[in-house]
Write a protein that holds these residues in place. Structure first.
Motif, PDB file in Angstrom:
ATOM      1  N   GLN A  82      79.336 -28.076  -2.413  1.00  0.00           N
ATOM      2  CA  GLN A  82      78.784 -26.724  -2.475  1.00  0.00           C
ATOM      3  C   GLN A  82      77.278 -26.743  -2.713  1.00  0.00           C
ATOM      4  O   GLN A  82      76.541 -25.940  -2.133  1.00  0.00           O
ATOM      5  CB  GLN A  82      79.481 -25.932  -3.591  1.00  0.00           C
ATOM      6  CG  GLN A  82      80.978 -25.732  -3.349  1.00  0.00           C
ATOM      7  CD  GLN A  82      81.655 -25.030  -4.504  1.00  0.00           C
ATOM      8  OE1 GLN A  82      81.039 -24.765  -5.534  1.00  0.00           O
ATOM      9  NE2 GLN A  82      82.942 -24.719  -4.336  1.00  0.00           N
ATOM     10  N   ASN A  83      76.817 -27.629  -3.564  1.00  0.00           N
ATOM     11  CA  ASN A  83      75.388 -27.782  -3.839  1.00  0.00           C
ATOM     12  C   ASN A  83      74.983 -29.234  -3.605  1.00  0.00           C
ATOM     13  O   ASN A  83      74.914 -30.028  -4.553  1.00  0.00           O
ATOM     14  CB  ASN A  83      75.066 -27.368  -5.283  1.00  0.00           C
ATOM     15  CG  ASN A  83      75.449 -25.932  -5.564  1.00  0.00           C
ATOM     16  OD1 ASN A  83      75.050 -25.019  -4.837  1.00  0.00           O
ATOM     17  ND2 ASN A  83      76.241 -25.717  -6.615  1.00  0.00           N
ATOM     18  N   PRO A  84      74.760 -29.618  -2.350  1.00  0.00           N
ATOM     19  CA  PRO A  84      74.473 -31.032  -2.038  1.00  0.00           C
ATOM     20  C   PRO A  84      73.237 -31.534  -2.770  1.00  0.00           C
ATOM     21  O   PRO A  84      72.237 -30.837  -2.913  1.00  0.00           O
ATOM     22  CB  PRO A  84      74.246 -31.019  -0.520  1.00  0.00           C
ATOM     23  CG  PRO A  84      74.904 -29.769  -0.035  1.00  0.00           C
ATOM     24  CD  PRO A  84      74.751 -28.773  -1.145  1.00  0.00           C
ATOM     25  N   THR A  85      73.322 -32.762  -3.222  1.00  0.00           N
ATOM     26  CA  THR A  85      72.199 -33.413  -3.899  1.00  0.00           C
ATOM     27  C   THR A  85      72.154 -34.880  -3.504  1.00  0.00           C
ATOM     28  O   THR A  85      73.187 -35.489  -3.222  1.00  0.00           O
ATOM     29  CB  THR A  85      72.322 -33.280  -5.428  1.00  0.00           C
ATOM     30  OG1 THR A  85      71.274 -34.010  -6.053  1.00  0.00           O
ATOM     31  CG2 THR A  85      73.659 -33.808  -5.918  1.00  0.00           C
ATOM     32  N   LEU A  86      70.967 -35.444  -3.472  1.00  0.00           N
ATOM     33  CA  LEU A  86      70.774 -36.852  -3.105  1.00  0.00           C
ATOM     34  C   LEU A  86      70.520 -37.729  -4.326  1.00  0.00           C
ATOM     35  O   LEU A  86      70.005 -38.844  -4.195  1.00  0.00           O
ATOM     36  CB  LEU A  86      69.597 -36.984  -2.123  1.00  0.00           C
ATOM     37  CG  LEU A  86      69.752 -36.293  -0.772  1.00  0.00           C
ATOM     38  CD1 LEU A  86      68.471 -36.420   0.045  1.00  0.00           C
ATOM     39  CD2 LEU A  86      70.930 -36.874   0.009  1.00  0.00           C
ATOM     40  N   ASP A  87      70.896 -37.243  -5.492  1.00  0.00           N
ATOM     41  CA  ASP A  87      70.641 -38.003  -6.722  1.00  0.00           C
ATOM     42  C   ASP A  87      71.331 -39.368  -6.702  1.00  0.00           C
ATOM     43  O   ASP A  87      70.761 -40.363  -7.173  1.00  0.00           O
ATOM     44  CB  ASP A  87      71.108 -37.198  -7.937  1.00  0.00           C
ATOM     45  CG  ASP A  87      70.234 -35.974  -8.186  1.00  0.00           C
ATOM     46  OD1 ASP A  87      69.119 -35.923  -7.630  1.00  0.00           O
ATOM     47  OD2 ASP A  87      70.683 -35.068  -8.921  1.00  0.00           O
ATOM     48  N   ALA A  88      72.540 -39.428  -6.179  1.00  0.00           N
ATOM     49  CA  ALA A  88      73.267 -40.698  -6.146  1.00  0.00           C
ATOM     50  C   ALA A  88      72.560 -41.710  -5.252  1.00  0.00           C
ATOM     51  O   ALA A  88      72.455 -42.896  -5.592  1.00  0.00           O
ATOM     52  CB  ALA A  88      74.696 -40.479  -5.676  1.00  0.00           C
TER      53      ALA A  88
END
Length: 307
Positions: free
Chosen positions: A70-76
């Motif tokens: 729902q809220n994509p993030t590239l933190d990983a």
């Protein structure tokens, strides 16, 4: 021919007519089965990518796996590619794949071309030796002792040299070389070209399809090297990406701050880090396929016509 026989023959021909449309229920059934198969193949990939992009809240609510972020993030991805074990393992795998594939292609093309020459002295004997290696394997212990005696333990060369030449690839490439017009090599010799000049200037430019196909085989094998790395590599700094996947995905080890160069920062959830590691291990070798696809089918089909 009687009237009944003529009617029967006409009905048979109509039933065997190639252009006859299949029943509607058959088309629907085929479409359903193909759609189901596609979902079974694509579904896990979508879930892996989605979990790697999901935020911590959604991963916690989904129990570790997410079907759609729902809220994509590239933190990983920032965490695993910012340095540490995963980044180092990716570099090791790239080195093994690029260097090993280049070496294997050089050795395989030269051996296959030599064996394709009918006037080569001892060519039949060497060909039989190559074929024997396809049916009789020396086993794990003799190979390990050989690697140890040559001082290759804990060296990246131990993952390349023992498998640098594949007998199957040599046979396929030899068949391709034998199908090249002999008039070309004969014309090159008349013009004064030697074997090396003929091989480099005439044979290799005509062999791009088979070189691309065999190169893809070698690249996939080197990228996925696992068992040899388990046997020969003990230094953590020389472990390829497949050993990192086993450590974090199969064995379930936790990724800590010490495994990455992100001291003082909060780590993303473990499922997100694990799925991101799996994605980055798939992307490099998967990205090669579109560029070699146009050569792959042509090279393998042409090389498999003759033995």
């Amino acid at each position: 021919m009687s009237t009944n026989d003529a009617k029967l023959l006409s009905q048979t021909n109509q039933g065997l007519y190639v252009g006859q449309a299949p029943p509607l229920w058959m088309s629907v059934l085929k479409g359903f089965i193909l759609t189901l198969c596609c979902l079974m193949v694509v579904g896990p990939f979508v879930m892996v990518i989605s979990t790697s992009l999901a935020d911590p809240v959604q991963i916690g609510q989904g129990g570790g796996l997410v079907l759609w972020p729902q809220n994509p993030t590239l933190d990983a991805y920032r965490a695993i590619l910012g340095g540490g074990k995963v980044t180092r393992a990716l570099m090791v795998s790239v080195m093994i794949t690029v260097g090993g594939t280049a070496l294997s292609l050089v050795l395989t093309t030269m051996l296959a071309y030599a064996l394709s020459r009918r006037d080569m002295i001892g060519g039949r004997v060497i060909l039989m030796i190559v074929l024997l290696t396809m049916f009789f394997s020396p086993g794990m212990i003799p190979v390990y002792l050989t690697v140890k005696e040559f001082g290759l333990l804990d060296s990246l060369l131990s993952l390349v040299l023992p498998v640098a030449v594949s007998a199957f690839n040599v046979i396929v490439m030899r068949a391709f070389f034998m199908e090249l017009p002999s008039e070309l090599t004969e014309a090159a010799r008349i013009d004064g070209a030697g074997e090396w000049r003929t091989f480099i200037s005439i044979v290799l430019p005509l062999s791009k399809p088979i070189i691309a196909a065999i190169g893809l085989f070698y690249a996939v094998n080197y990228w996925n090297v696992f068992f040899s790395a388990v046997l020969y590599i003990t230094d953590d700094s020389k472990r390829p990406i497949q050993l990192i996947l086993r450590e974090y995905l199969v064995n379930g080890s936790q990724m800590g701050v010490s495994d990455m160069d992100i001291a003082g920062e909060v780590l993303p959830p473990q499922p997100s880090l694990q799925m991101a590691t799996l994605v980055v291990s798939l992307i490099p070798i998967a990205a090669v396929y579109p560029f070699l696809q146009k050569h792959f089918t042509k090279g393998m089909l042409t090389g498999a016509v003759k033995g």
